[in-house]
Design a protein around this motif. Sequence first.
Motif, mmCIF file in Angstrom:
data_model
loop_
_atom_site.group_PDB
_atom_site.id
_atom_site.type_symbol
_atom_site.label_atom_id
_atom_site.label_comp_id
_atom_site.label_asym_id
_atom_site.label_seq_id
_atom_site.Cartn_x
_atom_site.Cartn_y
_atom_site.Cartn_z
ATOM 1 N N UNK A 197 -7.549 -7.727 21.892
ATOM 2 C CA UNK A 197 -7.833 -6.663 22.262
ATOM 3 C C UNK A 197 -6.758 -5.575 22.790
ATOM 4 N N UNK A 198 -5.891 -6.138 23.385
ATOM 5 C CA UNK A 198 -4.603 -5.599 23.696
ATOM 6 C C UNK A 198 -3.823 -4.936 22.435
ATOM 7 N N UNK A 199 -3.700 -5.917 21.365
ATOM 8 C CA UNK A 199 -3.355 -5.444 20.296
ATOM 9 C C UNK A 199 -3.881 -4.214 19.568
ATOM 10 N N UNK A 200 -5.257 -4.400 19.504
ATOM 11 C CA UNK A 200 -6.271 -3.526 19.017
ATOM 12 C C UNK A 200 -5.965 -2.119 19.588
ATOM 13 N N UNK A 201 -6.009 -2.170 21.097
ATOM 14 C CA UNK A 201 -5.865 -0.792 21.802
ATOM 15 C C UNK A 201 -4.539 -0.119 21.556
ATOM 16 N N UNK A 202 -3.485 -0.858 21.687
ATOM 17 C CA UNK A 202 -2.187 -0.459 21.485
ATOM 18 C C UNK A 202 -1.809 0.478 22.744
ATOM 19 N N UNK A 203 -2.129 -0.175 23.845
ATOM 20 C CA UNK A 203 -1.979 0.870 24.943
ATOM 21 C C UNK A 203 -0.823 0.451 25.869
ATOM 22 N N UNK A 204 -0.545 -0.557 25.667
ATOM 23 C CA UNK A 204 0.548 -1.293 26.762
ATOM 24 C C UNK A 204 1.880 -1.394 25.783
ATOM 25 N N UNK A 205 3.089 -1.594 26.440
ATOM 26 C CA UNK A 205 4.233 -1.955 26.116
ATOM 27 C C UNK A 205 4.638 -3.212 26.132
ATOM 28 N N UNK A 206 4.009 -4.061 27.196
ATOM 29 C CA UNK A 206 4.447 -5.542 27.528
ATOM 30 C C UNK A 206 3.417 -6.067 28.049
ATOM 31 N N UNK A 207 2.865 -7.407 27.649
ATOM 32 C CA UNK A 207 2.022 -8.091 28.267
ATOM 33 C C UNK A 207 2.281 -9.205 28.990
ATOM 34 N N UNK A 208 1.528 -9.451 30.106
ATOM 35 C CA UNK A 208 1.925 -10.611 31.142
ATOM 36 C C UNK A 208 0.666 -11.475 30.981
#
Length: 404
Positions: free
Chosen positions: A190-201
Amino acid sequence: MSEISREILSVGDLNRAIASSLEERFDTVWVSGEISNFKAYDSGHWYFSLKDEEGQIRCVMFRGRNGQVGFMPQSGDLVEVAANLGFYVPRGDIQLTVQSMRRAGMGGLYEAFLKLKAKLAKEGLFDLQNKRPIPTHPRVIGIVTSPQAAALKDVLSTLARRAPHIPIVIYPTLVQGPDAPAGIISALKAAEKENAVDVLLLVRGGGSIEDLWAFNDEQLAYTIAQSPIPIVSGVGHETDVTIADFVADLRAPTPTGAAELAAPRRDQMLQELDAIMQALLQRVGQRVEREAQTLDQLALRLNHALPDPDRMREQISGWQKRLNQAWLVRVENWKRDQGYFQSQLEMLNPQRTLERGYAVILSKEEHAMHAVRNPKELNTKNAFEVRLAEGQVEVEFAKLGLLK
């Protein structure tokens, strides 16, 4: 042989003979059982018994060994121990001197962990050249964890202290149990699809190997390795290690450590900017001093070599004025650039945006706060929080009927 000539042993001699015989007969053995009568003494040594349906045996585990166990046993725990069989001479009891201890069933899990680790290492998932660089100044930070996890509170607190100007997006998921691996994979995609963040924790608090087993999933490892977004893993305590830690682009010892590695400190950024400005001014000042010294030397040579020193002095004076003017212009440009950089940095402060009359609508769905970006997210079922420059207020939306 008469009874008079027969050797008569003392109790201590007999017990020592039994102890020596047992130590020679048995090598290190693995024994499983339930702990009972567990006691941890001030000396650091552990004394307890192992029992099952058919019997029990006394055990001792000395301080130098039990410091490597990783958990504090309790009566009733099922464990597996590697121990030497011995005989305690003063009491005349057979006992186990325990060298290592693990929870019952951990042997199979650990073997599975080592097998998967070797397989993925052979495929190159742990290679450093495949690691994505962590951005030093991320615009948005994403967090993949359970909304109920204590680790989330620690991460949010750390990010608020270090970088309050950076927006945060939470991708909720289970982090324990049989459904957790699929949930974590879904959150990452979901984070990859949104492409809204620069880094994931990717974070979770500490626990046993069973509690953290979701992060040893093979498909999760492939998902982390294929993610286009850099991932910082902060799973468990410093001594906990999972497959996700090896595959992630950066491993932190704790969830709080992951937040510290991903978010730059705002005050430190300002200090670095000021240090750069001071270094620049120093270098320019040194250059001006060197050029002034060169100019003095040229002036001295001109006084001795040229037939018209008065005219050359006028030229030198003109050059000095031009140099001073150029220097003043350059300094003004640097001051203007510094002011511009400071204003740009200030513009990043969300509070300034609110003070210009804007507001942000925050949704409280699913026990999490996030900014509403799409009008379709607004509904009449839930309460929303409107955050303004001088405070916040809870609101609810209502449908309006058609005007006649």
